[in-house]
Scaffold this motif. Sequence first.
Motif, PDB file in Angstrom:
ATOM      1  N   LEU A  49       0.836  -1.205   0.000  1.00 44.54           N
ATOM      2  CA  LEU A  49       0.000   0.000   0.000  1.00 44.54           C
ATOM      3  C   LEU A  49       0.871   1.256   0.000  1.00 44.54           C
ATOM      4  N   LYS A  50       1.951   1.237   0.769  1.00 41.11           N
ATOM      5  CA  LYS A  50       2.861   2.382   0.814  1.00 41.11           C
ATOM      6  C   LYS A  50       3.475   2.631  -0.567  1.00 41.11           C
ATOM      7  N   GLU A  51       3.916   1.549  -1.226  1.00 37.96           N
ATOM      8  CA  GLU A  51       4.504   1.687  -2.569  1.00 37.96           C
ATOM      9  C   GLU A  51       3.483   2.242  -3.560  1.00 37.96           C
ATOM     10  N   VAL A  99       1.345   6.687  -6.838  1.00 39.26           N
ATOM     11  CA  VAL A  99       0.237   7.575  -7.197  1.00 39.26           C
ATOM     12  C   VAL A  99       0.608   9.024  -6.893  1.00 39.26           C
ATOM     13  N   THR A 100       1.204   9.261  -5.747  1.00 38.89           N
ATOM     14  CA  THR A 100       1.620  10.623  -5.377  1.00 38.89           C
ATOM     15  C   THR A 100       2.628  11.172  -6.385  1.00 38.89           C
ATOM     16  N   SER A 101       3.565  10.347  -6.772  1.00 39.35           N
ATOM     17  CA  SER A 101       4.565  10.765  -7.760  1.00 39.35           C
ATOM     18  C   SER A 101       3.898  11.117  -9.088  1.00 39.35           C
ATOM     19  N   ALA A 134       3.766  14.801 -10.854  1.00 38.39           N
ATOM     20  CA  ALA A 134       4.264  14.988 -12.221  1.00 38.39           C
ATOM     21  C   ALA A 134       3.203  15.663 -13.079  1.00 38.39           C
ATOM     22  N   LYS A 135       1.963  15.258 -12.924  1.00 34.80           N
ATOM     23  CA  LYS A 135       0.883  15.869 -13.701  1.00 34.80           C
ATOM     24  C   LYS A 135       0.671  17.325 -13.291  1.00 34.80           C
TER      25      LYS A 135
END
Length: 107
Positions: A86-88, A93-95, A99-100
Amino acid sequence: MADNNGRDFIIGTIIGAAVGASLALLFAPKSGKELRSDINQGAMQVKERATEWKDIAQAKGLEWKDIAQSKSQEWLDIATQKGSQLKEKTQHVTSNVQAKIQDIRER
């Protein structure tokens, strides 16, 4: 629930054996000395049975404790693994979101 039934059965067996042995001895035509001797022997047999049942209960308790420890470690390992996954995913998703957002700002 099955554990309670087993425990109740064991207790009932011990009490039933003691009561049955005592009644059999009391109604048997014997002298007082013989009767006391027989009652003592019956009490010793009941005590030995109770000790055997206690030893069995202790062994089962240790067995169940070992199973519980093993299962809890297994569940902890699974929870740790799922938490890492889940952390990965969250970091990925955060990355992607960052980026977006950066792409939108640069436009």
